[in-house]
Write an enzyme that holds these catalytic residues in place. Structure first.
Site, mmCIF file in Angstrom:
data_model
loop_
_atom_site.group_PDB
_atom_site.id
_atom_site.type_symbol
_atom_site.label_atom_id
_atom_site.label_comp_id
_atom_site.label_asym_id
_atom_site.label_seq_id
_atom_site.Cartn_x
_atom_site.Cartn_y
_atom_site.Cartn_z
ATOM 1 N N GLU A 273 0.830 -1.201 0.000
ATOM 2 C CA GLU A 273 0.000 0.000 0.000
ATOM 3 C C GLU A 273 0.869 1.258 0.000
ATOM 4 O OE1 GLU A 273 -3.918 -0.525 2.354
ATOM 5 O OE2 GLU A 273 -2.422 0.370 3.661
ATOM 6 N N CYS B 292 1.948 34.736 8.469
ATOM 7 C CA CYS B 292 2.242 35.529 9.664
ATOM 8 C C CYS B 292 2.471 34.593 10.825
ATOM 9 C CB CYS B 292 1.082 36.465 9.950
ATOM 10 S SG CYS B 292 0.848 37.596 8.600
HETATM 11 N N1 LLP Z 1 -1.282 2.539 4.451
HETATM 12 C C1 LLP Z 1 -1.703 3.102 5.597
HETATM 13 C C2 LLP Z 1 -2.709 2.409 6.391
HETATM 14 C C3 LLP Z 1 -1.194 4.315 6.014
HETATM 15 O O1 LLP Z 1 -1.606 4.844 7.162
HETATM 16 C C4 LLP Z 1 -0.227 4.981 5.213
HETATM 17 C C5 LLP Z 1 0.314 6.267 5.623
HETATM 18 C C6 LLP Z 1 0.170 4.369 4.010
HETATM 19 C C7 LLP Z 1 -0.368 3.135 3.675
HETATM 20 C C8 LLP Z 1 1.172 4.980 3.085
HETATM 21 O O2 LLP Z 1 2.414 5.157 3.653
HETATM 22 P P1 LLP Z 1 3.639 5.701 2.754
HETATM 23 O O3 LLP Z 1 3.959 4.641 1.734
HETATM 24 O O4 LLP Z 1 3.159 6.958 2.091
HETATM 25 O O5 LLP Z 1 4.703 5.956 3.738
HETATM 26 N N2 LLP Z 1 1.734 12.994 6.579
HETATM 27 C C9 LLP Z 1 2.919 12.210 6.828
HETATM 28 C C10 LLP Z 1 2.746 10.778 6.418
HETATM 29 C C11 LLP Z 1 1.619 10.104 7.134
HETATM 30 C C12 LLP Z 1 1.446 8.699 6.648
HETATM 31 C C13 LLP Z 1 0.196 8.163 7.150
HETATM 32 N N3 LLP Z 1 -0.109 6.852 6.651
HETATM 33 C C14 LLP Z 1 4.096 12.847 6.108
HETATM 34 O O6 LLP Z 1 3.941 13.916 5.541
HETATM 35 O O7 LLP Z 1 5.209 12.309 6.143
#
Ligand code: LLP
Length: 436
Positions: free
Chosen positions: A294, A365
């Protein structure tokens, strides 16, 4: 200079301009203005194919690749995912609706979230979302009840926490026992909920899910979580005579934000996970479940670049220098929120020596509106110059806000020689749309 080009889609153009996906950034700014989000469509497609090919080559074609669309969600992305044969992870009615409106085949959507309201559940079922990833007992019972009311059998997976700490950054670590997500294996709660799920009439349990965190560079994390999850699956097979058809190992592969970070060999990593998974299944006398991934960040992050125009250079002798740009925490909150690191480049003067150390700050700001501290830019940097922030394809547009009533930038896709607008620039009028 080569340290600048942390991804193969970055290069040097004429006049010392930065090129991205073969396009001169100054030309793009002339056409689309700043701040500007760019996305390299061909790189996004290549990343999807790397994952999909790995499922074919190493997992016997049994498994799915779900794009975690929270990383960047807008209609065009869902169209690209549909064309590439990807599945998607959606986490809200907003993402479901966007995918649906993009014509995404919704049976290939998996609905996550630790708090799905009854309205969300009904909305997802009415839009034929294929699978619900269940995060709580309350949700399990609600999904069963609403599926019954709508006269359907709903496919569900159970999200478990294997109790793994990724040792990356805390805010995005989700697989530990004390996480707000999922059912812990260690406490016996995963057993209890599986038992319950197997008794509910309007549900079909299609397997188990886990997601342990983000910015993972090593297959070891996936191997450790696969081991715990497969042992659990074998235990449930033995105790409940239920053989899980699918195991989703979540997302989390890392990308390179800085030259000092490694470049991940995704294909080799996935090959290693596959080899270990089949060995573990043999040891456990377990028919191998379909294995799904995922990924969000590793599909879109380095396919993104943000361009800004410098507004002012403020030097405070003996203290610090500031370079202010025409965007900021409204289009990239990741440094303010996580201390996230980025490579920042002087897009219009790539060949000049970079002797001015400065903080690149936004227009809001708020003192914490910093895009990146400790950046080296040319001494000559002045109003009107272009600044590029690399690797902004994941969690930048999707976390953008209208703080200070700043309109959000457009998303422009680059596809070979073509460029086109995928998300329009928000106008001042758009900002008033919801004001009654
Ligand atoms: N699957 C689930 C259940 C997740 O919660 C996430 C990310 C992913 C897949 C995908 O993960 P990735 O491959 O993108 O690492 N806003 C944060 C990242 C939060 C990720 C939350 N869940 C940032 O800007 O680094």
């Amino acid at each position: 200079m080569t340290r600048d080009f942390i991804c193969s889609n970055l290069s040097l153009g004429s006049g010392g301009h930065l090129c991205f996906a073969g396009h001169d950034t100054a030309e793009l700014v002339r056409q689309y203005g700043t701040p500007l989000y760019l996305m390299d469509e061909q790189l996004i497609r290549r990343r999807c194919r790397t994952y999909l090919d790995a499922i074919r080559k190493y997992f016997g074609g049994r498994g799915n690749v779900l794009y975690a669309s929270k990383a960047a969600a807008f209609k065009r992305i869902y169209e690209i995912m549909a064309e590439e044969g990807m599945c998607v992870d959606v986490v809200s009615p907003g993402e479901i609706f966007t995918a649906f409106k993009a014509g995404f085949p919704m049976e290939r959507a998996w609905f996550h979230s630790n708090n799905k309201t009854d309205e969300d559940i009904r909305f997802a079922m009415e839009h034929d979302v294929g699978t619900f990833v269940i995060d709580s007992t309350e949700e399990l019972l609600a999904v069963d009840r609403i599926a019954g009311e709508l006269g359907r059998i709903q496919k569900v997976m159970l999200r478990l926490t294997p109790g793994i700490d990724t040792h990356t950054f805390e805010a995005v670590a989700t697989g530990k026992v004390d996480s707000k997500f999922g059912f812990a294996i260690e406490t016996g709660q995963a057993d209890t909920v599986t038992e319950l799920a197997l008794t509910l009439e309007n549900l079909e349990l299609s397997g188990f899910h886990c997601h342990v965190g983000s910015m993972v560079f090593d297959s070891d994390v996936f191997i450790r979580s696969a081991k715990i999850m497969l042992s659990f699956i074998a235990h449930i097979r033995y105790t409940h005579n239920y053989t899980a058809p699918e195991l989703n190992l979540g997302g989390g592969y890392g990308v390179r934000y800085l030259a000092s970070q490694p470049e991940l060999d995704l294909d080799a990593n996935l090959a290693e996970v596959a080899e270990k998974v089949s060995a573990m299944c043999r040891e456990l006398y377990l028919p191998q479940p379909a294995i799904s991934f995922e990924p969000g960040r590793s599909i879109v992050a380095d396919a993104g670049l943000t361009l800004y125009t410098v507004g002012m250079v403020k030097r405070i002798p003996g203290f610090i220098n500031y370079v202010s740009v025409d965007g900021g925490m409204t289009d990239n909150i990741r440094y303010a929120l996580y201390g996230a690191e980025y490579t920042v480049l002087p897009a219009s003067h790539m060949e000049e020596p970079r002797e001015m150390c400065c903080s690149v700050v936004g227009r809001c700001c708020e003192s914490d509106d910093v895009i990146q501290p400790n950046v080296c830019l040319p001494e000559s940097t002045q109003r009107g110059d272009l600044i590029a922030v690399c690797t902004t394809g994941a969690y930048n547009y999707s976390m953008a806000s209208n703080y200070n009533r700043v309109p959000r930038p457009p998303v422009v896709m680059l596809d070979g020689e073509k460029s086109y607008v995928a998300v329009k620039r928000e106008s001042l009028e758009d900002l008033l749309l919801l004001d009654a």
